[in-house]
Design a protein around this motif. Structure first.
Motif, PDB file in Angstrom:
ATOM      1  N   LEU A  57      34.283  80.647  31.635  1.00 32.30           N
ATOM      2  CA  LEU A  57      35.134  79.962  32.415  1.00 32.30           C
ATOM      3  C   LEU A  57      34.884  80.857  33.946  1.00 32.30           C
ATOM      4  O   LEU A  57      34.978  80.194  34.260  1.00 32.30           O
ATOM      5  CB  LEU A  57      36.215  80.042  31.621  1.00 32.30           C
ATOM      6  N   GLY A  58      34.706  81.752  34.046  1.00 36.90           N
ATOM      7  CA  GLY A  58      34.298  82.313  34.487  1.00 36.90           C
ATOM      8  C   GLY A  58      33.334  82.699  35.161  1.00 36.90           C
ATOM      9  O   GLY A  58      32.526  82.046  36.553  1.00 36.90           O
ATOM     10  N   MET A  59      32.194  81.841  33.994  1.00 37.60           N
ATOM     11  CA  MET A  59      30.295  81.432  35.050  1.00 37.60           C
ATOM     12  C   MET A  59      30.720  80.314  35.215  1.00 37.60           C
ATOM     13  O   MET A  59      29.944  79.918  36.490  1.00 37.60           O
ATOM     14  CB  MET A  59      29.597  81.270  34.047  1.00 37.60           C
ATOM     15  N   MET A  60      32.081  79.214  35.184  1.00 38.17           N
ATOM     16  CA  MET A  60      32.319  78.381  35.992  1.00 38.17           C
ATOM     17  C   MET A  60      32.958  78.184  37.265  1.00 38.17           C
ATOM     18  O   MET A  60      32.362  77.803  38.064  1.00 38.17           O
ATOM     19  CB  MET A  60      33.176  77.230  34.798  1.00 38.17           C
ATOM     20  N   ALA A  61      33.834  79.262  37.377  1.00 39.19           N
ATOM     21  CA  ALA A  61      34.658  80.147  38.500  1.00 39.19           C
ATOM     22  C   ALA A  61      33.588  80.064  39.544  1.00 39.19           C
ATOM     23  O   ALA A  61      33.568  79.721  40.688  1.00 39.19           O
ATOM     24  CB  ALA A  61      35.258  80.495  38.117  1.00 39.19           C
ATOM     25  N   ALA A  62      32.631  80.948  38.733  1.00 34.18           N
ATOM     26  CA  ALA A  62      31.454  81.384  39.761  1.00 34.18           C
ATOM     27  C   ALA A  62      30.958  80.938  40.298  1.00 34.18           C
ATOM     28  O   ALA A  62      30.667  80.672  41.924  1.00 34.18           O
ATOM     29  CB  ALA A  62      31.452  82.901  39.328  1.00 34.18           C
ATOM     30  N   ALA A  63      30.342  79.556  39.482  1.00 32.65           N
ATOM     31  CA  ALA A  63      29.654  78.661  39.706  1.00 32.65           C
ATOM     32  C   ALA A  63      30.166  77.809  41.211  1.00 32.65           C
ATOM     33  O   ALA A  63      29.922  77.613  42.006  1.00 32.65           O
ATOM     34  CB  ALA A  63      29.047  78.111  38.664  1.00 32.65           C
ATOM     35  N   ILE A  64      31.224  77.781  41.246  1.00 33.91           N
ATOM     36  CA  ILE A  64      32.195  76.588  41.928  1.00 33.91           C
ATOM     37  C   ILE A  64      32.281  77.595  43.137  1.00 33.91           C
ATOM     38  O   ILE A  64      31.859  76.755  44.306  1.00 33.91           O
ATOM     39  CB  ILE A  64      33.534  76.205  41.592  1.00 33.91           C
ATOM     40  N   TYR A  65      32.476  79.289  42.728  1.00 38.10           N
ATOM     41  CA  TYR A  65      32.541  79.672  44.728  1.00 38.10           C
ATOM     42  C   TYR A  65      31.425  79.797  44.860  1.00 38.10           C
ATOM     43  O   TYR A  65      31.166  80.061  46.301  1.00 38.10           O
ATOM     44  CB  TYR A  65      33.431  80.983  44.004  1.00 38.10           C
ATOM     45  N   GLY A  66      30.316  80.193  44.200  1.00 37.09           N
ATOM     46  CA  GLY A  66      29.055  80.378  45.212  1.00 37.09           C
ATOM     47  C   GLY A  66      28.264  79.092  45.228  1.00 37.09           C
ATOM     48  O   GLY A  66      27.932  78.517  46.754  1.00 37.09           O
ATOM     49  N   LEU A  67      28.798  78.019  44.848  1.00 35.82           N
ATOM     50  CA  LEU A  67      28.694  76.134  45.911  1.00 35.82           C
ATOM     51  C   LEU A  67      29.343  76.311  47.240  1.00 35.82           C
ATOM     52  O   LEU A  67      28.150  75.396  47.632  1.00 35.82           O
ATOM     53  CB  LEU A  67      29.247  75.028  44.741  1.00 35.82           C
ATOM     54  N   PHE A  68      30.291  76.707  47.403  1.00 34.93           N
ATOM     55  CA  PHE A  68      30.808  76.214  48.934  1.00 34.93           C
ATOM     56  C   PHE A  68      30.484  78.041  49.196  1.00 34.93           C
ATOM     57  O   PHE A  68      29.786  77.491  50.655  1.00 34.93           O
ATOM     58  CB  PHE A  68      32.427  77.104  48.148  1.00 34.93           C
ATOM     59  N   VAL A  69      30.065  78.811  48.941  1.00 32.10           N
ATOM     60  CA  VAL A  69      29.216  80.010  49.604  1.00 32.10           C
ATOM     61  C   VAL A  69      28.313  79.725  50.637  1.00 32.10           C
ATOM     62  O   VAL A  69      27.664  80.161  51.277  1.00 32.10           O
ATOM     63  CB  VAL A  69      29.352  81.266  49.336  1.00 32.10           C
ATOM     64  N   GLY A  70      27.421  78.901  49.654  1.00 35.47           N
ATOM     65  CA  GLY A  70      25.901  78.834  49.835  1.00 35.47           C
ATOM     66  C   GLY A  70      25.876  77.736  50.262  1.00 35.47           C
ATOM     67  O   GLY A  70      25.036  77.910  51.310  1.00 35.47           O
ATOM     68  N   SER A  71      26.710  76.627  50.393  1.00 32.14           N
ATOM     69  CA  SER A  71      26.901  75.668  51.247  1.00 32.14           C
ATOM     70  C   SER A  71      27.310  75.960  53.056  1.00 32.14           C
ATOM     71  O   SER A  71      26.699  74.674  53.486  1.00 32.14           O
ATOM     72  CB  SER A  71      27.238  74.378  50.375  1.00 32.14           C
ATOM     73  N   VAL A  72      27.650  77.389  52.705  1.00 30.93           N
ATOM     74  CA  VAL A  72      28.469  77.296  54.463  1.00 30.93           C
ATOM     75  C   VAL A  72      27.047  78.111  55.627  1.00 30.93           C
ATOM     76  O   VAL A  72      26.832  79.090  54.886  1.00 30.93           O
ATOM     77  CB  VAL A  72      29.445  77.897  53.895  1.00 30.93           C
ATOM     78  N   PRO A  73      26.602  77.770  56.261  1.00 29.15           N
ATOM     79  CA  PRO A  73      25.380  78.119  56.783  1.00 29.15           C
ATOM     80  C   PRO A  73      26.124  79.351  57.506  1.00 29.15           C
ATOM     81  O   PRO A  73      26.605  79.771  57.927  1.00 29.15           O
ATOM     82  CB  PRO A  73      25.098  77.107  58.050  1.00 29.15           C
ATOM     83  N   GLY A  74      24.770  80.868  57.259  1.00 29.71           N
ATOM     84  CA  GLY A  74      25.604  82.066  57.579  1.00 29.71           C
ATOM     85  C   GLY A  74      26.201  82.926  56.348  1.00 29.71           C
ATOM     86  O   GLY A  74      26.176  84.026  56.648  1.00 29.71           O
ATOM     87  N   LEU A  75      26.615  82.545  55.644  1.00 31.17           N
ATOM     88  CA  LEU A  75      27.282  82.879  54.309  1.00 31.17           C
ATOM     89  C   LEU A  75      25.732  83.142  53.388  1.00 31.17           C
ATOM     90  O   LEU A  75      25.753  82.089  52.757  1.00 31.17           O
ATOM     91  CB  LEU A  75      28.714  81.780  53.775  1.00 31.17           C
ATOM     92  N   SER A  76      25.860  84.509  52.754  1.00 30.61           N
ATOM     93  CA  SER A  76      23.998  84.228  51.806  1.00 30.61           C
ATOM     94  C   SER A  76      25.152  84.388  50.801  1.00 30.61           C
ATOM     95  O   SER A  76      25.819  84.890  50.351  1.00 30.61           O
ATOM     96  CB  SER A  76      23.721  85.901  52.950  1.00 30.61           C
ATOM     97  N   ALA A  77      24.471  84.859  49.434  1.00 28.67           N
ATOM     98  CA  ALA A  77      24.526  84.765  48.380  1.00 28.67           C
ATOM     99  C   ALA A  77      25.177  86.746  48.145  1.00 28.67           C
ATOM    100  O   ALA A  77      25.337  86.764  47.100  1.00 28.67           O
ATOM    101  CB  ALA A  77      23.183  85.433  47.630  1.00 28.67           C
ATOM    102  N   THR A  78      24.254  86.841  48.990  1.00 28.00           N
ATOM    103  CA  THR A  78      24.596  88.514  49.020  1.00 28.00           C
ATOM    104  C   THR A  78      26.015  89.313  49.645  1.00 28.00           C
ATOM    105  O   THR A  78      26.164  89.854  48.679  1.00 28.00           O
ATOM    106  CB  THR A  78      23.780  89.394  49.609  1.00 28.00           C
TER     107      THR A  78
END
Length: 222
Positions: free
Chosen positions: A18-39
């Motif tokens: 469940l934690g990995m799924m929540a993190a994946a959804i959050y990472g999908l949002f952050v990565g798809s916004v230009p200017g917000l990096s994975a770091t």
């Protein structure tokens, strides 16, 4: 192999999944916004992981980082603006595929290659980390200098035969990187008396800006 089997058993815990799924959804949002990096996404979630057990915390961080890096392909394919620096290498090709109606194919290729590269990289790190660490400890300033030269040469080599334009872009990038405080002497360079330039230019805004500059003309031609 016993260690690997035990690790897979720890990952099979429902809380970890469940934690990995929540993190994946959050990472999908952050990565798809230009200017917000994975770091940046990882830095924001690190305080939360302090209150978790080691296994869920590491699983969340790794899932978030991997998904955010892949999600950078989304604006790269749709807008020719890479969401993360890792997506800049093929943003132009993915955008051309999208204009031909092959946007889903471009994102699918990016997803498959990202997953394959992550798995292979993890396996290499798992078995070759000690040897790689010994090699890295032997690196001196000479090896680092030639490694940097190799990276700069590769930047010109990927210019698809337009060597002069690639070299000019490389020199322009090096000039932009000189703005701000000198890391050795602490002296201001090329700030022209403007205090806001003392910190230099961040890599991600400059990268996104240069990719976005030609887009009005490109979109009008579409």
């Amino acid at each position: 192999m016993d260690v690997i089997i035990k690790a897979l058993g720890l990952l099979a815990d429902p809380t970890v999944i469940l934690g990995m799924m929540a993190a994946a959804i959050y990472g999908l949002f952050v990565g798809s916004v230009p200017g917000l990096s994975a770091t940046m996404a990882v830095a924001l979630v690190i305080p939360i992981t302090f209150f978790l057990d080691p296994v869920p915390a590491l699983a969340i961080v790794m899932s978030l980082s991997a998904m955010a890096i892949f999600a950078g392909d989304i604006p790269g394919a749709l807008l020719r603006i890479p969401g993360t620096p890792a997506s800049a290498a093929y943003a132009d090709e993915a955008f051309k595929m999208t204009k031909k109606g092959e946007g889903a194919r471009a994102l699918g290729i990016g997803l498959i290659c990202s997953a394959f590269g992550g798995v292979v990289g993890s396996l290499v790190l798992l078995f070759a980390a000690p040897s790689m660490a010994r090699i890295a400890l032997q690196f001196s300033s000479y090896e680092k200098f030639w490694l940097a030269c190799l990276g700069l040469t590769a930047a010109v080599a990927v210019s698809q035969g337009r060597w002069s334009k690639g070299a000019l872009s490389l020199l322009f990038g090096l000039a932009v990187a000189q703005i701000g405080l000198d890391p050795v002497s602490g002296q201001l360079r090329f700030t022209f008396g403007i205090p806001s330039l003392s910190g230099g230019f961040s890599f991600v805004p400059v990268l996104i800006g240069f990719f976005a500059v030609p887009e009005p003309h490109s979109l009008c031609g579409w």
